[in-house]
Scaffold this motif. Structure first.
Motif, short mmCIF file in Angstrom:
data_model
loop_
_atom_site.label_atom_id
_atom_site.label_comp_id
_atom_site.label_asym_id
_atom_site.label_seq_id
_atom_site.Cartn_x
_atom_site.Cartn_y
_atom_site.Cartn_z
N ASP A 136 -9.98 -46.46 -17.52
CA ASP A 136 -10.59 -46.00 -18.78
C ASP A 136 -11.15 -44.60 -18.64
O ASP A 136 -10.97 -43.74 -19.50
CB ASP A 136 -11.73 -46.94 -19.20
CG ASP A 136 -11.22 -48.26 -19.71
OD1 ASP A 136 -9.99 -48.41 -19.79
OD2 ASP A 136 -12.04 -49.13 -20.03
N MET A 188 -13.16 -51.90 -27.87
CA MET A 188 -12.11 -52.12 -26.87
C MET A 188 -12.71 -52.27 -25.48
O MET A 188 -12.00 -52.28 -24.49
CB MET A 188 -11.13 -50.94 -26.86
CG MET A 188 -10.40 -50.75 -28.16
SD MET A 188 -9.36 -49.29 -28.11
CE MET A 188 -7.92 -49.96 -27.26
N ARG A 210 -0.71 -43.79 -27.55
CA ARG A 210 -0.52 -43.93 -26.11
C ARG A 210 -1.89 -44.07 -25.41
O ARG A 210 -2.04 -44.85 -24.48
CB ARG A 210 0.25 -42.76 -25.54
CG ARG A 210 1.47 -43.25 -24.76
CD ARG A 210 2.21 -42.14 -24.06
NE ARG A 210 2.71 -41.14 -24.98
CZ ARG A 210 2.63 -39.82 -24.77
NH1 ARG A 210 2.04 -39.35 -23.69
NH2 ARG A 210 3.12 -38.98 -25.65
N MET A 211 -2.86 -43.33 -25.92
CA MET A 211 -4.20 -43.44 -25.36
C MET A 211 -4.72 -44.86 -25.53
O MET A 211 -5.27 -45.45 -24.60
CB MET A 211 -5.12 -42.44 -26.06
CG MET A 211 -6.59 -42.59 -25.72
SD MET A 211 -7.58 -41.31 -26.49
CE MET A 211 -7.78 -41.95 -28.15
N MET A 212 -4.52 -45.43 -26.73
CA MET A 212 -4.97 -46.81 -26.97
C MET A 212 -4.23 -47.77 -26.02
O MET A 212 -4.81 -48.72 -25.50
CB MET A 212 -4.69 -47.23 -28.41
CG MET A 212 -5.46 -46.43 -29.45
SD MET A 212 -7.23 -46.54 -29.20
CE MET A 212 -7.77 -45.17 -30.20
N TRP A 226 -3.09 -47.12 -23.03
CA TRP A 226 -3.69 -47.03 -21.69
C TRP A 226 -4.98 -47.84 -21.64
O TRP A 226 -5.24 -48.55 -20.68
CB TRP A 226 -3.97 -45.56 -21.33
CG TRP A 226 -2.78 -44.79 -20.93
CD1 TRP A 226 -1.68 -45.27 -20.28
CD2 TRP A 226 -2.54 -43.39 -21.18
NE1 TRP A 226 -0.76 -44.24 -20.11
CE2 TRP A 226 -1.27 -43.09 -20.63
CE3 TRP A 226 -3.27 -42.38 -21.78
CZ2 TRP A 226 -0.73 -41.81 -20.69
CZ3 TRP A 226 -2.75 -41.11 -21.84
CH2 TRP A 226 -1.48 -40.83 -21.30
N LEU A 227 -5.79 -47.70 -22.70
CA LEU A 227 -7.06 -48.42 -22.71
C LEU A 227 -6.84 -49.93 -22.77
O LEU A 227 -7.73 -50.71 -22.44
CB LEU A 227 -7.92 -47.97 -23.90
CG LEU A 227 -8.40 -46.51 -23.84
CD1 LEU A 227 -9.18 -46.15 -25.09
CD2 LEU A 227 -9.27 -46.28 -22.60
N CYS A 228 -5.64 -50.32 -23.21
CA CYS A 228 -5.32 -51.75 -23.25
C CYS A 228 -4.62 -52.18 -21.98
O CYS A 228 -4.09 -53.29 -21.90
CB CYS A 228 -4.45 -52.07 -24.46
SG CYS A 228 -5.34 -51.93 -26.00
N ALA A 233 -3.18 -48.33 -34.36
CA ALA A 233 -3.98 -48.19 -33.14
C ALA A 233 -4.68 -49.49 -32.81
O ALA A 233 -4.83 -49.86 -31.64
CB ALA A 233 -4.99 -47.06 -33.30
#
Ligand code: ATP
Ligand code: MG
Lengths: 262, 325
Positions: free
Chosen positions: A18, A104, B101-103, B105-107, B150
């Motif tokens: 993160d 998230m 893509r950022m989301m 990665w965070l997932c 997103a």
């Protein structure tokens, strides 16, 4: 179009991942905010030229004025570039994206850390450009490799201190305009210090503040490392000030973040 | 707890300073269903969603999402939900693809997987062409679509949508409705808030009406519409005398009256026989009514019928007992 849900399975989480993702994000956002970047480099560069060519002749510092003033200009520049961290943080808090990140399970530390890291990258770019201009107009540092390493370390520590302080300030401010106020504060700090003129030439009542404020030991350390002036205990004072500021600012940021997102 | 409940809320209370926003909200949402929370501006919809999405803490009461307590198990709740806030939360300076893509990665997706997931969602939301453009250049509707995309990146099992269609034009709104319908078909639980009765009607299996910090009515949209007429027959009288006669004739069926405009709203189910019968009954001689229009009931009409007062933004006061329909 079917959308199989991960019914009861937890999505994998990785705090380090993160943080890296947030660093990439902040660096990307910074690199696309060209106006802010240009201002941060142009402004200190103009101030440097102004001091060297306009005031330089009248200021007696014992060395070529450019040699004297460069560490101060560097610090001014870093303060200004770091201060933009406050604006980025306020924008995230006000524009709702922080809610998405939190929902998230991305930590506040990752989001703020991303902005501080991006600040370090911006500072590196700005410093390199400023040093190039300085060399072009005649700056000749005497530093060897060890001194350079020391100077880079000092600058980095100062950048971290100012960026974390800016991040904390960004959590306090309610609008990006308000957060911008931090830049003004940081811009003024080098003036009552040994950045542009020796402290002895200032009125007596300013000496106490000018000698003991954090910017002075940082500048004296840089000046010593880059141009060979005596450093004395400035290095320790600078390290102490910066480490202290980082500590206080990160704790403050953690508290403010909790408060803002309660 | 019952296994088939995705959301359970009991006695939820929340105040900001002296202002009480929620004063005892109770709700249950079945897994795999679409639930709509209906309420006017300032009724506490966003506040409720934020508490359920673990972003804010209630002063009292308990809430469980996906079987987990939103306070004690908040980290696990966050891995199963997604939130699409009332205002788009995406970076204007990144492209649509970069945002997704950022989301990803965070997932926890990496490399190719992340790019593929981003591409898939861009296609699905009709943003494939715009994917490489910075979001700053997107229209409001595109932004909302990207925002929803997103929130789907991590394949959540419970999705919160806070006023997903406010400010959208008819076409974008319909596109959004289709997405929600698709999601519901795939077994995901959708909790949405809206100010539009029509939207709740179209999408939701069950609807709750929030007012004065409480749920004042709850049921399927058919049940709710049976209580609150789906349509209004707006009559304009030819003169003040005729207006008075119309109001008397309508009696309890009058949902709204506006003497200055000589206007009277009467509830109807919108069918031709009902409208014909109403016109005949209220104006047997055909001389009282100047003209009429038929419109779908607005949230204001629902509120007038359910609470006896107009929906005012930001008002908070203790309300009548919950109407269970
Ligand atoms: N952080 C806060 N501090 C103080 N008051 C707040 C805060 N958040 C919400 N409120 C108040 O709580 C009330 C309910 O707000 P909320 O945003 O939940 O309403 P809403 O139903 O989502 O309204 P809208 O339809 O306008 O989005 C409002 O009166 C609002 O002013
Ligand atoms: Mg709201």
């Amino acid at each position: 179009m079917s959308e199989p849900a991960l019914a009861e399975r937890d999505r994998p989480r990785s705090p380090t991942g993160d943080t890296l993702t947030m660093v990439r994000r902040s660096v990307r956002l910074s690199s696309r905010n060209l106006e802010a970047m240009l201002t941060s480099v142009m402004l200190p560069a103009m101030i440097m030229l102004l001091f060297v060519y306009l005031f330089g002749g009248a200021i007696e510092t014992g060395t070529a004025y450019l040699t004297y003033v460069l560490p101060g200009v560097l610090i001014l520049c870093m303060g200004f570039v770091s201060a933009q961290t406050a604006v980025s943080v306020t924008q995230d808090m006000e524009e709702g994206i922080i809610d998405r990140f939190r929902s998230m399970d991305v930590s506040g530390a990752a989001v703020l850390g991303g902005h501080v890291a991006a600040s370090a990258v911006r500072n590196t770019v700005a410093t390199v450009i400023l040093l190039l201009i300085a060399v072009l107009i005649g700056f000749r540092p005497t530093a060897g490799p060890v001194e350079w390493l020391g100077a880079i370390g000092t600058l980095l520590l100062f950048v971290l201190a100012m960026s974390w302080l800016a991040a904390a300030f960004g959590l306090l401010a309610r609008t990006p305009e308000g957060a911008n106020g931090f830049a003004f504060f940081v811009m003024f700090l080098p003036y009552p210090s040994s950045a542009f003129v020796p402290i002895e030439t200032m009125p007596g009542w300013l000496h106490g503040f000018a000698r003991n404020q954090p910017v002075t030991p940082v500048i004296e350390t840089l000046r010593g490392l880059l141009t060979g002036t005596p450093i004395g205990n400035s290095a320790w004072l600078a390290a102490g000030w910066c480490a202290g500021l980082v500590l206080v600012s990160t704790v403050l940021a953690a508290v403010l973040f909790r408060r803002r997102t309660a | 707890m019952a296994v088939d409940l995705a959301i359970e809320v009991a006695g939820l209370e929340k105040s900001f300073g002296a202002v009480s926003v929620l004063s005892g909200v109770d709700l249950t949402v079945r897994r795999g269903s679409v639930f709509a929370l209906l309420g006017p501006n300032g009724s506490g919809k966003t506040t409720t969603v934020r508490i359920l999405a673990t972003l804010s803490r209630a002063d009292a009461g308990v809430a469980r999402v996906a079987g987990l307590d939103v306070v004690h198990d908040r980290h696990r709740v966050r891995r199963r939900i997604s939130l699409t806030g009332q205002y788009a939360a995406i970076d204007g300076l990144q492209t649509g693809e970069e945002n997704l893509r950022m989301m990803a990665w965070l997932c926890g997706l990496r490399g190719r997987q992340a790019s593929e997931r981003a591409g898939e969602l861009l296609d699905r939301f009709g943003l494939a062409d715009a994917g490489r453009r910075r979001v700053k250049t997107y229209s409001g509707g595109m932004r909302r679509r990207l925002d929803l995309a997103a929130s789907l990146v991590g394949r959540p099992s419970v999705i919160f949508l806070d006023e997903p269609t406010t400010g959208l034009d008819v076409r974008s709104r319909q596109a959004m409705w289709e997405v929600v319908t698709d999601l519901a078909g795939s077994g995901v639980t959708v909790f949405l808030t809206t100010q539009y009765l029509e939207e709740a009607d179209r999408l939701a299996d069950r609807v709750a009406v929030l007012d004065g910090g409480r749920v004042i009515a709850e049921g399927t949209s058919a049940e709710l519409k049976a209580r609150v007429a789906g349509y209004l027959l707006d009559l304009t009288a030819v003169d003040a005398t005729a207006f008075g006669e119309l109001v008397r004739a309508a009696g309890g069926r009058a949902a709204s009256t506006d003497p200055a405009a000589l206007n009277l709203g009467v509830t109807t189910d919108g069918t031709a026989p009902d409208v014909r019968a109403l016109l005949g009954e209220l104006d047997p001689a055909g001389e009282r009514i100047g003209h009429f229009t038929i419109r779908t009931a607005t949230l204001d009409d629902v509120f007038i019928t359910l609470t006896g007062h107009a929906a005012e933004p930001g008002h908070t006061r203790p309300t009548e007992e919950t109407v269970h329909v």
